[in-house]
Design a protein around this motif. Structure first.
Motif, PDB file in Angstrom:
ATOM      1  N   LYS A 164      21.421  21.657  -1.194  1.00 19.98           N
ATOM      2  CA  LYS A 164      22.600  20.887  -1.579  1.00 19.98           C
ATOM      3  C   LYS A 164      23.861  21.347  -0.873  1.00 19.98           C
ATOM      4  O   LYS A 164      24.898  20.659  -0.919  1.00 19.98           O
ATOM      5  CB  LYS A 164      22.797  20.937  -3.097  1.00 19.98           C
ATOM      6  N   GLU A 165      23.771  22.498  -0.230  1.00 16.69           N
ATOM      7  CA  GLU A 165      24.905  23.003   0.542  1.00 16.69           C
ATOM      8  C   GLU A 165      24.739  22.711   2.029  1.00 16.69           C
ATOM      9  O   GLU A 165      25.388  23.328   2.871  1.00 16.69           O
ATOM     10  CB  GLU A 165      25.077  24.504   0.301  1.00 16.69           C
ATOM     11  N   GLY A 166      23.855  21.736   2.339  1.00 18.12           N
ATOM     12  CA  GLY A 166      23.698  21.306   3.722  1.00 18.12           C
ATOM     13  C   GLY A 166      22.734  22.121   4.547  1.00 18.12           C
ATOM     14  O   GLY A 166      22.920  22.288   5.756  1.00 18.12           O
ATOM     15  N   ASN A 167      21.655  22.605   3.901  1.00 21.78           N
ATOM     16  CA  ASN A 167      20.731  23.480   4.629  1.00 21.78           C
ATOM     17  C   ASN A 167      19.286  22.992   4.539  1.00 21.78           C
ATOM     18  O   ASN A 167      18.352  23.786   4.602  1.00 21.78           O
ATOM     19  CB  ASN A 167      20.837  24.905   4.081  1.00 21.78           C
ATOM     20  N   GLU A 171      20.076  24.255   8.956  1.00 24.84           N
ATOM     21  CA  GLU A 171      21.348  24.132   9.677  1.00 24.84           C
ATOM     22  C   GLU A 171      22.186  25.412   9.642  1.00 24.84           C
ATOM     23  O   GLU A 171      22.981  25.656  10.555  1.00 24.84           O
ATOM     24  CB  GLU A 171      22.173  22.986   9.092  1.00 24.84           C
ATOM     25  N   ILE A 172      22.014  26.218   8.595  1.00 31.71           N
ATOM     26  CA  ILE A 172      22.903  27.374   8.401  1.00 31.71           C
ATOM     27  C   ILE A 172      22.189  28.668   8.786  1.00 31.71           C
ATOM     28  O   ILE A 172      21.128  28.986   8.242  1.00 31.71           O
ATOM     29  CB  ILE A 172      23.383  27.434   6.943  1.00 31.71           C
ATOM     30  N   PRO A 173      22.752  29.425   9.714  1.00 32.83           N
ATOM     31  CA  PRO A 173      22.123  30.680  10.166  1.00 32.83           C
ATOM     32  C   PRO A 173      22.366  31.819   9.177  1.00 32.83           C
ATOM     33  O   PRO A 173      23.267  32.646   9.352  1.00 32.83           O
ATOM     34  CB  PRO A 173      22.811  30.942  11.509  1.00 32.83           C
ATOM     35  N   ASP A 174      21.553  31.873   8.136  1.00 34.27           N
ATOM     36  CA  ASP A 174      21.740  32.869   7.074  1.00 34.27           C
ATOM     37  C   ASP A 174      21.404  34.290   7.507  1.00 34.27           C
ATOM     38  O   ASP A 174      21.996  35.253   7.018  1.00 34.27           O
ATOM     39  CB  ASP A 174      20.874  32.500   5.864  1.00 34.27           C
ATOM     40  N   GLU A 178      25.563  41.271  12.332  1.00 31.63           N
ATOM     41  CA  GLU A 178      26.833  41.133  13.032  1.00 31.63           C
ATOM     42  C   GLU A 178      26.985  42.077  14.208  1.00 31.63           C
ATOM     43  O   GLU A 178      27.549  41.703  15.245  1.00 31.63           O
ATOM     44  CB  GLU A 178      27.986  41.330  12.046  1.00 31.63           C
ATOM     45  N   GLU A 179      26.496  43.314  14.061  1.00 31.05           N
ATOM     46  CA  GLU A 179      26.701  44.276  15.152  1.00 31.05           C
ATOM     47  C   GLU A 179      25.993  43.872  16.431  1.00 31.05           C
ATOM     48  O   GLU A 179      26.330  44.360  17.518  1.00 31.05           O
ATOM     49  CB  GLU A 179      26.261  45.679  14.721  1.00 31.05           C
ATOM     50  N   HIS A 180      25.014  42.981  16.309  1.00 34.78           N
ATOM     51  CA  HIS A 180      24.297  42.487  17.491  1.00 34.78           C
ATOM     52  C   HIS A 180      24.623  41.027  17.800  1.00 34.78           C
ATOM     53  O   HIS A 180      24.003  40.431  18.677  1.00 34.78           O
ATOM     54  CB  HIS A 180      22.785  42.647  17.290  1.00 34.78           C
ATOM     55  N   ARG A 181      25.601  40.475  17.063  1.00 33.77           N
ATOM     56  CA  ARG A 181      25.988  39.075  17.242  1.00 33.77           C
ATOM     57  C   ARG A 181      24.759  38.160  17.182  1.00 33.77           C
ATOM     58  O   ARG A 181      24.579  37.251  17.986  1.00 33.77           O
ATOM     59  CB  ARG A 181      26.728  38.877  18.568  1.00 33.77           C
ATOM     60  N   PHE A 182      23.946  38.449  16.179  1.00 34.62           N
ATOM     61  CA  PHE A 182      22.683  37.724  16.014  1.00 34.62           C
ATOM     62  C   PHE A 182      22.760  36.865  14.761  1.00 34.62           C
ATOM     63  O   PHE A 182      23.199  37.325  13.693  1.00 34.62           O
ATOM     64  CB  PHE A 182      21.524  38.711  15.883  1.00 34.62           C
ATOM     65  N   ALA A 183      22.343  35.624  14.876  1.00 28.99           N
ATOM     66  CA  ALA A 183      22.320  34.733  13.718  1.00 28.99           C
ATOM     67  C   ALA A 183      21.242  33.675  13.916  1.00 28.99           C
ATOM     68  O   ALA A 183      21.209  32.996  14.945  1.00 28.99           O
ATOM     69  CB  ALA A 183      23.677  34.070  13.520  1.00 28.99           C
ATOM     70  N   MET A 184      20.349  33.540  12.935  1.00 25.55           N
ATOM     71  CA  MET A 184      19.318  32.513  12.947  1.00 25.55           C
ATOM     72  C   MET A 184      19.116  31.996  11.529  1.00 25.55           C
ATOM     73  O   MET A 184      19.356  32.715  10.559  1.00 25.55           O
ATOM     74  CB  MET A 184      17.983  33.059  13.482  1.00 25.55           C
ATOM     75  N   ASN A 187      13.466  29.495   7.819  1.00 26.12           N
ATOM     76  CA  ASN A 187      12.680  28.288   8.102  1.00 26.12           C
ATOM     77  C   ASN A 187      13.163  27.124   7.241  1.00 26.12           C
ATOM     78  O   ASN A 187      13.460  27.277   6.050  1.00 26.12           O
ATOM     79  CB  ASN A 187      11.182  28.527   7.881  1.00 26.12           C
ATOM     80  N   ALA A 188      13.271  25.963   7.864  1.00 25.96           N
ATOM     81  CA  ALA A 188      13.795  24.786   7.172  1.00 25.96           C
ATOM     82  C   ALA A 188      12.888  24.387   6.015  1.00 25.96           C
ATOM     83  O   ALA A 188      11.662  24.378   6.143  1.00 25.96           O
ATOM     84  CB  ALA A 188      13.926  23.625   8.154  1.00 25.96           C
ATOM     85  N   ARG A 189      13.486  24.051   4.891  1.00 24.21           N
ATOM     86  CA  ARG A 189      12.696  23.612   3.745  1.00 24.21           C
ATOM     87  C   ARG A 189      11.961  22.310   4.043  1.00 24.21           C
ATOM     88  O   ARG A 189      10.902  22.044   3.478  1.00 24.21           O
ATOM     89  CB  ARG A 189      13.597  23.455   2.531  1.00 24.21           C
ATOM     90  N   SER A 190      12.526  21.505   4.929  1.00 27.45           N
ATOM     91  CA  SER A 190      11.905  20.218   5.248  1.00 27.45           C
ATOM     92  C   SER A 190      10.586  20.379   5.993  1.00 27.45           C
ATOM     93  O   SER A 190       9.763  19.468   6.011  1.00 27.45           O
ATOM     94  CB  SER A 190      12.863  19.370   6.097  1.00 27.45           C
TER      95      SER A 190
END
Length: 307
Positions: A164-167, A171-174, A178-184, A187-190
């Motif tokens: 419900k929050e658009g994920n 879509e949202i890299p949870d 941060e120290e490695h500038r890594f974000a993914m 797995n999509a619920r869909s």
């Protein structure tokens, strides 16, 4: 009926099935589990079938509601005067059949002591520690592009933004480091049921609930801050606040030993899900200190793990 879930047998008449074969029996549930209206799924299966076959590993329980255990099966079998035959599978194809590595994982995660406490034959299975999550992803992506079944996995040490929050589609890299500038994204619920083979899955990180029971050619594992190492006590321990699976820690706020067992089981599942190779990043949890205490492993990983 060929394949079905385990939650429906509570309403079946006694001995209506000749044989029921239950895979991942350690995940069977008791009263109160999600979408289960019975009392005990092990009892349901024993009562509903003349012959029941349970494939079980006591070290793959991952939630408090998982009641599947060898002892529980034996207890209920006795109530129904069932004859029990117990067998141990002597070999497997996971990790290229490298029994030494499988034993080492148990020892390194302090699940049980084994003769492989100081390593294994590296020629039988390759395990590599890497310095950054970006390197893990680049290696996994490269293998996936070459046609190998390859995926990223992580412990539940990051929040998972709701649909419900658009994920809905990842879509949202949870999963951020941060120290490695890594974000993914997780797995999509869909595509949760097809994430392991879906083309979008390579750019998403799987959790234990979408990967348990599956096998990949190459796996990259991120160990989060839900599992930590006390170098003074030389013990692994869980961090209740860092572990984000609410159902996975329900009722365990003051039962750290039990929570630690479950989280260690999760990382064991990840570590033995690769058929050819396992790549592992330890994100600040100091578990690398524990791994590096293994003398043979220290020699294997001098280049990759030197600080």
């Amino acid at each position: 009926m060929l394949f079905t879930g385990s939650s429906q047998f509570y309403k079946e008449p006694a001995d209506i099935y000749d044989v029921l074969v239950v895979d991942e029996a350690h995940r069977l549930k008791g009263k109160g589990a999600y979408q289960y209206l019975g009392e005990n799924q092990i009892e349901d299966i024993i009562k509903a079938s003349k012959v029941n076959v349970f494939f079980i590993d006591d070290f793959q329980r991952i939630r408090p509601e998982d009641i599947g255990s060898i002892d529980e099966i034996k207890r209920l079998a006795a109530l129904y005067d069932s004859e029990v035959h117990e067998y141990s599978l002597a070999a497997q194809f996971r990790c290229s059949g490298a029994e030494g590595f499988l034993n080492w994982v148990d020892d390194a995660l302090q699940i049980r002591p084994t003769a492989n406490f100081d390593g294994w034959d590296q020629d039988s299975f390759e395990f590599k520690l890497v310095d950054t999550p970006n390197e893990v992803y680049d290696l996994i992506k490269s293998k996936n592009d070459q046609g190998y079944k390859s995926r990223m996995l992580a412990g539940f040490a990051w929040n998972w933004t709701a649909d419900k929050e658009g994920n809905r589609n990842g879509e949202i890299p949870d999963v951020t480091i941060e120290e490695h500038r890594f974000a993914m994204p997780w797995n999509a619920r869909s595509i949760s049921s097809t994430w392991a083979i879906h083309e979008s899955g390579i750019d998403q990180i799987g959790c234990v609930h979408t990967s348990q029971g599956l096998e990949f050619d190459y796996v990259g594992v991120i160990i989060g801050n839900d599992l930590k190492y006390d170098s003074d006590k030389m013990e692994l321990y869980s961090d209740y606040d860092e572990y984000k699976d609410r159902m996975g820690k329900r009722g365990l706020k003051f039962k750290n030993e039990e929570l630690t067992k479950l989280i260690k089981n999760i990382y064991k599942i990840f570590d033995v899900s690769g058929y050819e190779r396992l790549l592992c990043l330890l994100s600040g949890s100091r578990i690398d200190e524990l791994f590096m205490q293994q003398s043979k492993f220290k020699m294997m990983c001098t280049i990759d793990c030197a600080k």
